[in-house]
Motif scaffolding. Structure first.
Motif, PDB file in Angstrom:
ATOM      1  N   ASN A 156       0.811  -1.220   0.000  1.00  0.00           N
ATOM      2  CA  ASN A 156       0.000   0.000   0.000  1.00  0.00           C
ATOM      3  C   ASN A 156       0.842   1.268   0.000  1.00  0.00           C
ATOM      4  O   ASN A 156       0.463   2.270  -0.591  1.00  0.00           O
ATOM      5  CB  ASN A 156      -0.940   0.008   1.209  1.00  0.00           C
ATOM      6  CG  ASN A 156      -2.127  -0.909   1.034  1.00  0.00           C
ATOM      7  OD1 ASN A 156      -2.518  -1.230  -0.089  1.00  0.00           O
ATOM      8  ND2 ASN A 156      -2.700  -1.364   2.127  1.00  0.00           N
ATOM      9  N   TRP A 159       3.967   1.051  -3.397  1.00  0.00           N
ATOM     10  CA  TRP A 159       3.511   0.532  -4.694  1.00  0.00           C
ATOM     11  C   TRP A 159       4.262   1.152  -5.869  1.00  0.00           C
ATOM     12  O   TRP A 159       4.387   0.537  -6.926  1.00  0.00           O
ATOM     13  CB  TRP A 159       2.017   0.800  -4.853  1.00  0.00           C
ATOM     14  CG  TRP A 159       1.678   2.259  -4.729  1.00  0.00           C
ATOM     15  CD1 TRP A 159       1.324   2.922  -3.594  1.00  0.00           C
ATOM     16  CD2 TRP A 159       1.697   3.239  -5.770  1.00  0.00           C
ATOM     17  NE1 TRP A 159       1.107   4.253  -3.845  1.00  0.00           N
ATOM     18  CE2 TRP A 159       1.331   4.477  -5.179  1.00  0.00           C
ATOM     19  CE3 TRP A 159       1.965   3.192  -7.135  1.00  0.00           C
ATOM     20  CZ2 TRP A 159       1.237   5.657  -5.912  1.00  0.00           C
ATOM     21  CZ3 TRP A 159       1.880   4.374  -7.871  1.00  0.00           C
ATOM     22  CH2 TRP A 159       1.514   5.578  -7.253  1.00  0.00           C
ATOM     23  N   HIS A 160       4.784   2.387  -5.685  1.00  0.00           N
ATOM     24  CA  HIS A 160       5.465   3.082  -6.779  1.00  0.00           C
ATOM     25  C   HIS A 160       6.902   2.577  -6.983  1.00  0.00           C
ATOM     26  O   HIS A 160       7.548   2.930  -7.973  1.00  0.00           O
ATOM     27  CB  HIS A 160       5.499   4.589  -6.496  1.00  0.00           C
ATOM     28  CG  HIS A 160       6.054   4.921  -5.143  1.00  0.00           C
ATOM     29  ND1 HIS A 160       5.305   4.792  -3.993  1.00  0.00           N
ATOM     30  CD2 HIS A 160       7.273   5.347  -4.756  1.00  0.00           C
ATOM     31  CE1 HIS A 160       6.050   5.140  -2.951  1.00  0.00           C
ATOM     32  NE2 HIS A 160       7.244   5.473  -3.387  1.00  0.00           N
ATOM     33  N   ARG A 198      -3.235  -1.703  -6.479  1.00  0.00           N
ATOM     34  CA  ARG A 198      -2.903  -0.426  -5.818  1.00  0.00           C
ATOM     35  C   ARG A 198      -2.459   0.609  -6.844  1.00  0.00           C
ATOM     36  O   ARG A 198      -2.847   1.784  -6.755  1.00  0.00           O
ATOM     37  CB  ARG A 198      -1.804  -0.660  -4.786  1.00  0.00           C
ATOM     38  CG  ARG A 198      -1.415   0.584  -3.990  1.00  0.00           C
ATOM     39  CD  ARG A 198      -2.549   1.045  -3.113  1.00  0.00           C
ATOM     40  NE  ARG A 198      -2.188   2.255  -2.402  1.00  0.00           N
ATOM     41  CZ  ARG A 198      -2.296   3.483  -2.890  1.00  0.00           C
ATOM     42  NH1 ARG A 198      -2.756   3.663  -4.136  1.00  0.00           N
ATOM     43  NH2 ARG A 198      -1.956   4.535  -2.192  1.00  0.00           N
ATOM     44  N   ARG A 199      -1.661   0.203  -7.819  1.00  0.00           N
ATOM     45  CA  ARG A 199      -1.194   1.130  -8.851  1.00  0.00           C
ATOM     46  C   ARG A 199      -2.355   1.629  -9.717  1.00  0.00           C
ATOM     47  O   ARG A 199      -2.425   2.816 -10.053  1.00  0.00           O
ATOM     48  CB  ARG A 199      -0.138   0.443  -9.721  1.00  0.00           C
ATOM     49  CG  ARG A 199       1.191   0.262  -9.004  1.00  0.00           C
ATOM     50  CD  ARG A 199       2.181  -0.554  -9.808  1.00  0.00           C
ATOM     51  NE  ARG A 199       3.495  -0.565  -9.160  1.00  0.00           N
ATOM     52  CZ  ARG A 199       4.492  -1.357  -9.499  1.00  0.00           C
ATOM     53  NH1 ARG A 199       4.342  -2.214 -10.508  1.00  0.00           N
ATOM     54  NH2 ARG A 199       5.643  -1.298  -8.854  1.00  0.00           N
ATOM     55  N   GLU A 201      -5.530   1.811  -8.834  1.00  0.00           N
ATOM     56  CA  GLU A 201      -6.376   2.706  -8.048  1.00  0.00           C
ATOM     57  C   GLU A 201      -5.771   4.109  -8.015  1.00  0.00           C
ATOM     58  O   GLU A 201      -6.485   5.115  -8.091  1.00  0.00           O
ATOM     59  CB  GLU A 201      -6.546   2.180  -6.623  1.00  0.00           C
ATOM     60  CG  GLU A 201      -7.455   0.961  -6.510  1.00  0.00           C
ATOM     61  CD  GLU A 201      -8.901   1.253  -6.877  1.00  0.00           C
ATOM     62  OE1 GLU A 201      -9.322   2.429  -6.794  1.00  0.00           O
ATOM     63  OE2 GLU A 201      -9.615   0.299  -7.258  1.00  0.00           O
ATOM     64  N   GLN A 202      -4.449   4.180  -7.907  1.00  0.00           N
ATOM     65  CA  GLN A 202      -3.782   5.482  -7.940  1.00  0.00           C
ATOM     66  C   GLN A 202      -3.951   6.135  -9.306  1.00  0.00           C
ATOM     67  O   GLN A 202      -4.184   7.344  -9.410  1.00  0.00           O
ATOM     68  CB  GLN A 202      -2.295   5.304  -7.614  1.00  0.00           C
ATOM     69  CG  GLN A 202      -1.482   6.595  -7.630  1.00  0.00           C
ATOM     70  CD  GLN A 202      -1.888   7.571  -6.539  1.00  0.00           C
ATOM     71  OE1 GLN A 202      -2.503   7.172  -5.548  1.00  0.00           O
ATOM     72  NE2 GLN A 202      -1.548   8.837  -6.699  1.00  0.00           N
ATOM     73  N   GLN A 205      -7.344   7.602  -9.603  1.00  0.00           N
ATOM     74  CA  GLN A 205      -7.422   8.861  -8.851  1.00  0.00           C
ATOM     75  C   GLN A 205      -6.775  10.009  -9.623  1.00  0.00           C
ATOM     76  O   GLN A 205      -7.312  11.126  -9.674  1.00  0.00           O
ATOM     77  CB  GLN A 205      -6.742   8.677  -7.491  1.00  0.00           C
ATOM     78  CG  GLN A 205      -6.834   9.878  -6.567  1.00  0.00           C
ATOM     79  CD  GLN A 205      -6.217   9.598  -5.214  1.00  0.00           C
ATOM     80  OE1 GLN A 205      -6.116   8.461  -4.785  1.00  0.00           O
ATOM     81  NE2 GLN A 205      -5.794  10.633  -4.536  1.00  0.00           N
ATOM     82  N   CYS A 221       2.575   5.376 -12.528  1.00  0.00           N
ATOM     83  CA  CYS A 221       2.006   4.258 -11.772  1.00  0.00           C
ATOM     84  C   CYS A 221       2.677   2.926 -12.104  1.00  0.00           C
ATOM     85  O   CYS A 221       2.135   1.863 -11.798  1.00  0.00           O
ATOM     86  CB  CYS A 221       0.501   4.182 -12.010  1.00  0.00           C
ATOM     87  SG  CYS A 221      -0.380   5.629 -11.349  1.00  0.00           S
TER      88      CYS A 221
END
Length: 251
Positions: A156, A159-160, A198-199, A201-202, A205, A221
């Motif tokens: 979480n 993730w980057h 997670r990537r 979802e970012q 956003q 991402c």
């Protein structure tokens, strides 16, 4: 079938202890209901009112608190239909509550005090991130559950980075095999799947909150090509990034 002992602590908080169904008449209005399995099993789960004469029978402790009071006291509401593994100290508090015998004034007072302590410590554990949310049973011991939860937190937060299963396993102190097995049990996915989710979802956003080019969002991402980003995004969200941005911009 006998009902659980009902402990009415206030108009906003009641607990139910023992075997059998709960008395729905003792529930606070708009209650948030938490059921502790057999206490020996390290899990607590959200219940609905329909569970009180069915599923709650199998829970030795049920706590019910009005949602407004929950927010006032703890400033959080647990996830609906959530299920969490309990740390050993909380299981001990649950066992101590169940162990209170009799219906004397002293027993009722002790049951009340232990119900309040269990509720407060439960929310303290939620706020401190010591509660691991899961969707199924596990064969992991408590130490390994904690380490797999730490791996999930690494995903979480990092993730980057160029994460691999090996890197995450080393950081949380597990073998790759145990991490993979534990991750599937606790989160019903693999570590790479969690990183990808997670990537993406970012990315979703960023699509909504920025005017960055889609290719730049994909690169930020972790996707090295626009084609791979678009394919992954469409698999997860059912539409291409360009289509989602267009929908976001539609008044």
């Amino acid at each position: 079938m006998n009902s659980k002992r009902t402990v009415v602590i206030s108009s906003e908080f009641a607990s139910f202890v023992g075997r059998g169904p709960c008395d729905p008449g003792a529930l606070p209005d708009d209650a948030l209901i938490l059921g502790f399995g057999d206490i020996g099993e390290p899990a607590v789960m959200m219940l609905g009112k329909a569970d009180l004469t069915d599923q709650a029978i199998d829970h030795l402790v049920v706590l019910a608190i009005g949602r407004a009071e929950c927010l006032r006291l703890f400033a959080i509401l647990p996830k609906a239909e959530g299920r969490w593994f309990l740390p050993a100290d909380l299981r001990g508090l649950g066992r101590a509550l169940v162990a209170v015998e009799g219906d004397s004034a002293a027993s009722t007072m002790l049951r009340t005090a232990r119900s309040m302590e269990l509720l407060c410590q439960l929310f303290a554990a939620l706020q401190a991130g010591r509660m691991v949310e899961v969707g199924g049973a596990t064969t992991l011991n408590e130490q390994d559950i904690t380490r797999v939860a730490a791996a999930h937190q690494i995903v979480n937060e990092c993730w980057h980075e160029k994460l691999t299963v090996g890197i995450v396993a080393r950081r949380c102190g597990l073998s790759k095999a145990k991490l993979t097995h534990g991750f599937r049990q606790l989160y019903q996915c693999t570590v790479p799947e969690a990183i990808s989710a997670r990537r993406l979802e970012q990315a979703k956003q960023l699509l909504a909150q920025s005017d960055l080019p889609i290719s730049s969002i994909g690169y930020r991402c972790g996707y090295l090509s626009n084609a791979s980003f678009t394919r992954a995004f469409a698999r997860r969200f059912g539409m291409a990034p360009t289509e989602m941005r267009r929908l976001e911009m539609t008044p």
